[in-house]
Structures are given as C-alpha cells and as structure tokens.
Enzyme design. Structure first.
Site, PDB file in Angstrom:
ATOM      1  CB  SER A  96      39.203  27.623  50.804  1.00 17.68           C
ATOM      2  OG  SER A  96      39.505  28.867  50.221  1.00 17.68           O
TER       3      SER A  96
ATOM      4  CB  THR B  49      34.116  32.720  48.711  1.00 14.43           C
ATOM      5  OG1 THR B  49      34.605  33.145  47.443  1.00 14.43           O
ATOM      6  CG2 THR B  49      33.188  31.524  48.533  1.00 14.43           C
TER       7      THR B  49
ATOM      8  CE  LYS C 190      35.396  37.314  49.164  1.00 15.08           C
ATOM      9  NZ  LYS C 190      36.686  37.709  48.573  1.00 15.08           N
TER      10      LYS C 190
ATOM     11  CG  ASN D 242      38.571  37.146  53.429  1.00 12.31           C
ATOM     12  OD1 ASN D 242      38.862  37.756  54.456  1.00 12.31           O
ATOM     13  ND2 ASN D 242      39.465  36.470  52.731  1.00 12.31           N
TER      14      ASN D 242
ATOM     15  N   GLY E 180      40.486  47.744  37.080  1.00 16.35           N
ATOM     16  CA  GLY E 180      39.223  47.233  37.589  1.00 16.35           C
ATOM     17  C   GLY E 180      38.741  48.026  38.785  1.00 16.35           C
TER      18      GLY E 180
ATOM     19  CB  ALA F 114      38.632  41.413  42.885  1.00 16.41           C
TER      20      ALA F 114
ATOM     21  CG  ASN G  66      36.501  49.922  35.905  1.00 13.80           C
ATOM     22  OD1 ASN G  66      36.910  48.771  35.736  1.00 13.80           O
ATOM     23  ND2 ASN G  66      35.241  50.193  36.199  1.00 13.80           N
ATOM     24  NE  ARG G  67      33.401  47.111  30.784  1.00 14.02           N
ATOM     25  CZ  ARG G  67      32.891  45.893  30.791  1.00 14.02           C
ATOM     26  NH1 ARG G  67      33.053  45.094  29.749  1.00 14.02           N
ATOM     27  NH2 ARG G  67      32.236  45.439  31.835  1.00 14.02           N
TER      28      ARG G  67
END
Ligand code: ATR
Length: 290
Positions: free
Chosen positions: A25, A70, A74, A95, A134, A138, A158-159
């Site tokens: 960034s 970050t 957050k 963010n 996921g 995120a 997702n798992r």
C-alpha cells in the site's frame, strides 16, 4: 535533488496493521498521489492488538488525514470511529478511515475493489449465480457484494460448514437474494456458476500446487474467476479455470482498486476509468519487477 511533493503543507496518510513491513500500500498510494499531483505522504504504522484505539486517537490529534487498516485490526478499529458506512457495517470490517471534524469515519473499500474487477471487464453480477470459496474474513466483502449487486443466488463453499452457514445467515439478514451453502465435493452440482470468487488461503505463497477446487470440470460453466491471491501471480486454481475457458483475475486488481477507492474517499474525487487502468498497469509492472 529536491523533493517536490512533500513540503510544509503535505497531508499525511498511512496504513495500520501488524505486520505492515510487506504491505504494498505505501508504494501504491504514494505512486497514485504523485501521478495525480497530490501533495500527500503515506507511511506504514505497525500497531499492536489492543492499541488501535489509542493509535487512532493520537492520529486524530496529529491531524493525519486518513488510513488504510489491514490484518488484524479491521474489526477492532470499528470501536474507534465516529461513524461507519452502512455497507462496511454489514461486512463487519473497516479498511479505510477518513478524518472529519468529529473524528474518523470508517469505510470498506475491499468490496469496491472486488466490484471493480467485474466492472473493468464489463461483467454484471445482477441476476447471476455467484459461487464463493471460503467463509473467513476475506469472504465477507465478496458475500455482501453479491447482495449489493443483486445476484440471483450466492453459493458459499467452505471446508467448515458452520462458518459458511453463519456468513449465509448474515447475507440473508440484509439482502433478499437466495443463499446456499455447500462443500467442495458437491461443487459440480451448482447450476450455472457464472461467477466464482476464491477467498481461501489455499494456493498462496509456496503452496503453488494447492487448490480448494479439485473437481476442475466445475470451471466449464464459469465465465470469470477472481482469486484474491496474487502471490503466486497465477494460482493453480486460476490455471485450472483458464484451461477450462474462464477469464481469470488475480488479487492484484482488487488490491489496486481498493487502494484507489480509499484515495478517492480521502481526496473527494473520482479517477476516470482510463487513468485508473494506466495507474494499475504502472503499478503491476513495478510489483512484478519485485
Ligand atoms: P481470511 O481472513 O484471509 O479470509 P481466515 O479468516 O482464516 O482468513 O479464512 C481462511 C479461509 O480459508 C476459510 O474459509 C478457511 O476454511 P475454514 O472455514 O474451513 O477454516 C479456508 N481454508 C484454509 N485452509 C483451507 C484448506 N486447506 N482447505 C479448504 N479451505 C481452507
């Protein structure tokens, strides 16, 4: 040689996180500022957990105009703000901070960054089935983007099923779209999976052979894949999807556009599409040279 853009009137911006040493960034933001002729300096601030509120209060006293936030701050930062944008509240993470007279206002530009990945390619989410791999931090902005953009359906893969269910519930609470949860073994049962967003850490860094989607025939009907990973530049999942005919986009696009969106919030301006693309290409070349 004299530094021309940092002087007595320069506004200061920064990123708060831990770690921040490897953040792109500062390069991204200082390049955008320089290219667009703004006298702004953007620096990294490593802040420990539990110290975020103190850091933000100090920053306000110093008149620091804005921040990116970050990992891992957050969520914690939300307690230190005077106002939070409604979409950022739904995502449950901030963010971007902008200094106002009352304190810092919080925004989430991750969702804008992801949205731009589709807009730049003239792909509309409205009425489509969005498949999300996921259900971690995120994944939140990707899930809410499906709601904001009126997807016909969101399928979260997702798992851990409970985490996917919890995210699905949050999306249903805010948006009238259909939301389903499934597992990777059943991924090929999803009908018309036009848009796919990969938000897990599988395939990142040295895990170059890793992919959460082993059944690559799934990609036959997928038009666009956005993988939030950009190290490696092309993940195994992106290679598999491209071999099956999908357009693939890595996470650098999202990184760039979330940064640009933060810049636009701080400077109260809109950067036109062509200028944005030129900036992105310049920064991509710089990043890839290492
Ligand atoms: P982030 O904030 O980057 O999203 P996270 O909150 O730790 O990180 O979430 C990581 C995501 O990657 C989760 O969806 C996780 O799945 P679980 O909810 O089952 O933990 C997913 N993930 C990590 N390793 C994985 C693996 N080996 N196979 C499948 N999914 C994996």
């Amino acid at each position: 040689m004299c530094v021309d853009l940092v002087n007595g009137k320069t506004n200061v911006y920064g990123i708060i996180g831990n770690p921040v040493e490897k953040s792109f960034s500062p390069v991204l933001q200082n390049t955008i500022a320089k290219e667009l002729g703004k006298s702004a300096a953007y620096v990294p601030f490593k802040v420990e957990r539990g110290q975020v509120k103190t850091a933000v209060e100090g920053a306000r006293a110093l008149g620091i105009k804005g921040f990116n936030v970050t990992v891992p701050h957050k969520i914690e930062v939300m307690d230190a703000l005077c106002a939070i944008d409604p979409v950022a509240k739904r995502i449950g993470a901030v963010n971007t901070l902008k200094l106002t007279e009352k304190g810092y206002e919080g925004y989430n530009t991750d969702i804008i960054g992801l949205k731009k990945c589709f807009e730049e390619r003239n792909i509309s989410i409205e009425g489509k089935t969005v498949v999300l791999a996921g259900a971690g931090g995120a994944a939140n902005s990707a899930a809410m983007l499906a709601g904001e953009e009126k997807a016909a359906k969101l399928v979260i893969v997702n798992r851990t099923a409970e985490k996917a269910e919890a995210l699905a519930e949050r999306v249903r609470k805010y948006y009238p779209i259909e939301v389903e949860v499934t597992d990777y073994d059943s991924i090929t049962d999803i009908a018309d999976p036009e848009i796919f967003v990969q938000t897990t850490s599988v395939g990142m860094g040295n895990d170059v052979d890793g992919t959460p989607v082993k059944k690559t025939e799934f990609f036959d009907n997928v038009k666009i894949v956005v993988d939030i990973i950009y190290t490696p530049w092309e993940t195994r999942l992106m290679k598999d999807a491209a071999a099956r005919g999908a357009v693939t986009v890595n996470g650098f696009d999202m990184l760039f556009y979330q940064g640009l969106a933060s810049f636009e919030i701080w400077h109260d301006m809109k950067v036109d599409r062509e200028t944005a693309k030129e900036l992105k290409e310049k920064l991509t070349a710089f990043y890839r040279r290492g």
